[in-house]
Enzyme design. Structure first.
Site, PDB file in Angstrom:
ATOM      1  N   HIS A   1       0.728   5.817  -0.917  1.00 44.43           N
ATOM      2  CA  HIS A   1      -0.004   7.004  -1.362  1.00 44.43           C
ATOM      3  C   HIS A   1       0.851   7.694  -2.420  1.00 44.43           C
ATOM      4  CE1 HIS A   1      -1.687   7.181   3.037  1.00 44.43           C
ATOM      5  NE2 HIS A   1      -2.291   6.248   2.323  1.00 44.43           N
TER       6      HIS A   1
ATOM      7  N   HIS B   1       0.847  -1.190   0.000  1.00 47.36           N
ATOM      8  CA  HIS B   1       0.000   0.000   0.000  1.00 47.36           C
ATOM      9  C   HIS B   1       0.883   1.240   0.000  1.00 47.36           C
ATOM     10  CE1 HIS B   1      -2.948   2.933   0.802  1.00 47.36           C
ATOM     11  NE2 HIS B   1      -2.640   3.120   2.070  1.00 47.36           N
TER      12      HIS B   1
ATOM     13  N   ASP C   1       1.767  -4.622 -20.647  1.00 51.04           N
ATOM     14  CA  ASP C   1       2.665  -5.660 -20.127  1.00 51.04           C
ATOM     15  C   ASP C   1       2.325  -6.030 -18.689  1.00 51.04           C
ATOM     16  OD1 ASP C   1       4.163  -5.607 -22.448  1.00 51.04           O
ATOM     17  OD2 ASP C   1       5.822  -4.452 -21.594  1.00 51.04           O
TER      18      ASP C   1
ATOM     19  N   TYR D   1       8.690 -13.034 -21.745  1.00 47.72           N
ATOM     20  CA  TYR D   1       9.716 -12.043 -21.429  1.00 47.72           C
ATOM     21  C   TYR D   1      10.594 -12.463 -20.245  1.00 47.72           C
ATOM     22  CZ  TYR D   1      11.526  -7.511 -19.813  1.00 47.72           C
ATOM     23  OH  TYR D   1      12.309  -6.489 -19.392  1.00 47.72           O
TER      24      TYR D   1
ATOM     25  N   HIS E   1      -7.860   7.827  -1.725  1.00 49.21           N
ATOM     26  CA  HIS E   1      -6.925   7.266  -0.747  1.00 49.21           C
ATOM     27  C   HIS E   1      -5.543   6.987  -1.352  1.00 49.21           C
ATOM     28  CE1 HIS E   1      -6.219   4.040   2.603  1.00 49.21           C
ATOM     29  NE2 HIS E   1      -5.196   4.825   2.407  1.00 49.21           N
TER      30      HIS E   1
END
Ligand SMILES: [Zn+2]
Length: 221
Positions: free
Chosen positions: A102, A100, A125, A219, A165
């Site tokens: 910001h 997580h 991709d 790849y 958020h």
């Protein structure tokens, strides 16, 4: 499956390194953001609440059960996002890492409740299409986790922008979840800049599918 103390110590160290990567990639400031790693099948480890990145040590990481309850009390509270991570691990057995942030550009899209359209080969991709936005949810409960799981269910993207958020990403390893967070911010910035002087061109779905397939299956080494 329960892990040995040595295996758990290795995960603690890896989490320190991955949190450092978030700082180096300039995706987080002060105490915002977090990385977690699944531990065995039915536990996960997450950053403690409110500890700044420059003071974060391996011993600080908090081992929790899949309800988000600390199991190995080291005296530190887990991140306030612990229940969001727990919800994701309970509902997505394939997920072994959650991140997580910001991060600035991606969160600017989240503030507008706007998905990032797939207009770059790098997006095709890594994300296989747009990076979607999830609902607004208050911090501290399961609503964020529910929003993440429900939104990602309809997308190939390992990243979701939670409205007003920030970014949550998932991965088959914690490192891949960090990679998705880094790539998410990179494409959020590029598409934002492209928007300033024109309208980015959409890509054709067969081209997106072909790029995604090549990158995910062919790849690399
Ligand atoms: Zn947050």
């Amino acid at each position: 499956m329960s892990l040995s103390d040595t295996e758990i110590a290795t995960i603690r160290q890896e989490l320190v390194s991955l949190h450092r990567l978030l700082v180096e990639a300039a995706l987080v400031v002060w105490t915002a953001g977090n990385v977690s790693s699944r531990v065995g099948d039915d536990q996960f480890m997450i950053k403690p609440s409110g500890v700044p990145y420059d003071r974060l040590s391996a011993e600080d990481m908090v081992l929790c059960d899949l309800e988000g309850k600390p199991v190995d009390d080291n005296g530190l509270k887990p991140s306030s996002d612990v229940f969001a991570h727990a919800y994701v691990y309970r509902h997505r057995p394939d997920v072994r890492g959650v991140v997580h942030t910001h991060s600035t550009y991606a969160t600017a899209w989240a503030a507008r409740n706007e998905a990032i359209p797939c207009v770059l080969t790098a997006m095709a991709d890594e994300f296989g299409g747009e990076i979607p936005v999830g609902p607004f949810a208050l911090i501290g409960g399961e609503d964020i986790g529910k929003g993440i799981v429900e939104t990602l269910a309809g997308h190939r993207s390992p990243a979701v922008l939670m409205r007003n958020h920030g970014v949550f990403t998932i991965g088959d390893t914690p490192r891949n979840a960090v990679k998705a967070a880094v790539m998410c911010e990179d494409v959020a910035r590029t598409v934002h800049l492209s928007r300033q002087i024109g309208e980015p061109l959409p890509m054709k779905q067969p081209d997106i599918d072909s790029l995604y397939d090549r990158y995910q299956n062919v790849y690399g080494q």
